[in-house]
Design an enzyme around this catalytic site. Structure first.
Site, PDB file in Angstrom:
ATOM      1  N   LYS A  17      35.227  46.174  41.922  1.00 16.80           N
ATOM      2  CA  LYS A  17      35.595  44.768  41.728  1.00 16.80           C
ATOM      3  C   LYS A  17      34.585  43.858  42.424  1.00 16.80           C
ATOM      4  O   LYS A  17      34.191  42.817  41.882  1.00 16.80           O
ATOM      5  CB  LYS A  17      37.005  44.529  42.268  1.00 16.80           C
ATOM      6  CG  LYS A  17      37.556  43.147  41.983  1.00 16.80           C
ATOM      7  CD  LYS A  17      38.981  42.997  42.488  1.00 16.80           C
ATOM      8  CE  LYS A  17      39.969  43.772  41.648  1.00 16.80           C
ATOM      9  NZ  LYS A  17      41.381  43.461  42.044  1.00 16.80           N
ATOM     10  N   GLU A  44      49.606  42.754  52.913  1.00 16.11           N
ATOM     11  CA  GLU A  44      50.600  43.355  52.032  1.00 16.11           C
ATOM     12  C   GLU A  44      50.844  42.423  50.852  1.00 16.11           C
ATOM     13  O   GLU A  44      51.110  41.226  51.033  1.00 16.11           O
ATOM     14  CB  GLU A  44      51.909  43.579  52.794  1.00 16.11           C
ATOM     15  CG  GLU A  44      52.941  44.352  51.995  1.00 16.11           C
ATOM     16  CD  GLU A  44      54.189  44.657  52.799  1.00 16.11           C
ATOM     17  OE1 GLU A  44      55.149  45.174  52.207  1.00 16.11           O
ATOM     18  OE2 GLU A  44      54.198  44.371  54.018  1.00 16.11           O
ATOM     19  N   ASP A  73      43.512  39.041  41.518  1.00 13.46           N
ATOM     20  CA  ASP A  73      44.598  39.983  41.290  1.00 13.46           C
ATOM     21  C   ASP A  73      44.644  40.212  39.793  1.00 13.46           C
ATOM     22  O   ASP A  73      44.782  39.263  39.017  1.00 13.46           O
ATOM     23  CB  ASP A  73      45.944  39.471  41.804  1.00 13.46           C
ATOM     24  CG  ASP A  73      46.912  40.633  42.007  1.00 13.46           C
ATOM     25  OD1 ASP A  73      46.614  41.511  42.843  1.00 13.46           O
ATOM     26  OD2 ASP A  73      47.939  40.679  41.317  1.00 13.46           O
ATOM     27  N   ARG A 193      38.186  39.059  33.574  1.00 16.29           N
ATOM     28  CA  ARG A 193      37.610  38.447  34.777  1.00 16.29           C
ATOM     29  C   ARG A 193      36.558  37.412  34.392  1.00 16.29           C
ATOM     30  O   ARG A 193      36.470  36.341  35.003  1.00 16.29           O
ATOM     31  CB  ARG A 193      37.022  39.549  35.674  1.00 16.29           C
ATOM     32  CG  ARG A 193      36.754  39.105  37.096  1.00 16.29           C
ATOM     33  CD  ARG A 193      36.589  40.305  38.027  1.00 16.29           C
ATOM     34  NE  ARG A 193      37.865  40.972  38.239  1.00 16.29           N
ATOM     35  CZ  ARG A 193      38.120  42.234  37.894  1.00 16.29           C
ATOM     36  NH1 ARG A 193      37.197  42.970  37.324  1.00 16.29           N
ATOM     37  NH2 ARG A 193      39.307  42.762  38.121  1.00 16.29           N
TER      38      ARG A 193
END
Length: 207
Positions: A17, A44, A73, A193
């Site tokens: 990524k 988290e 994300d 993306r």
């Protein structure tokens, strides 16, 4: 809201990524630092949407480094599986000791998707899409969100050694190669993306 320039933290520990994001930002003179290289912990991801998780990662990196941070994300949403794996895309690729400390078993994840589709029989709907949500967070509390998608069809067995994640089983609409068979520059022109980045670039770098 500030514009991007100078140093930018890429809030990821995923080398694949990071390479894609660096390539997409290369023309704009931004120096990319990864959260992994800076020793920042992975927060988290407690969100239930791509946007929530992208903001969690971007805000943690911006606060930790005192620099603007960009987080992605992204995930695969399979129509016949009710949009799964979705925000749990990476979780389906369980961490394995033989993949290294940050490694995930993506072949296992691809196998889970295929297995669930096979349970639906030979006529199962194999359409799906990748989603990418980019979040920028500045140390002063500002943030911005950009979302991109790409539609395609799932194939089996996996094909190609390029890309990462679920790329070997995803054939974008209008193409006959999987993302993992495409040269990176070709994927960067059409990917989810890239779609999100086009929106980011228009907002952050164009007058």
């Amino acid at each position: 809201m500030g514009k991007l320039s100078g140093q930018l933290v890429i809030a990821t520990h995923n080398a694949g990524k990071l390479r894609e994001i660096q390539a997409l930002l290369a023309p704009f003179g931004v120096t990319c630092l990864s959260a992994g290289d800076l020793g920042l912990p992975e927060p988290e991801e407690t969100g239930t949407t791509f946007t929530e998780n992208a903001l969690i990662k971007a805000r943690a990196a911006a606060d930790g480094a005192g620099l603007p941070a960009l987080a992605d994300d992204s995930g695969l949403c399979v129509d016949a599986l009710g949009g799964k794996p979705g925000v749990y895309t990476a979780d389906w690729a369980e961490r394995q000791w033989f993949e290294g400390p940050e490694g995930r078993d993506w072949f296992m994840a691809m196998g889970k998707v295929e297995g669930l589709l096979c349970e639906q029989g030979p006529d199962a709907d194999r359409s799906g899409h990748f989603v990418s949500v980019l979040a920028i967070a500045w140390p002063d509390g500002d943030s911005a969100i950009y979302e991109g998608t790409v539609d395609g069809t799932l194939t089996w067995p996996p094909r190609g050694k390029l890309g990462f994640g679920y790329d070997p089983i995803f054939v974008p609409n209008g193409m006959d190669q999987t993302f993992a068979e495409m040269a990176p520059e070709d994927k960067h022109r059409i990917s989810h993306r890239a779609n999100a980045f086009a929106k980011l670039v228009k907002d952050q770098f164009e007058a």
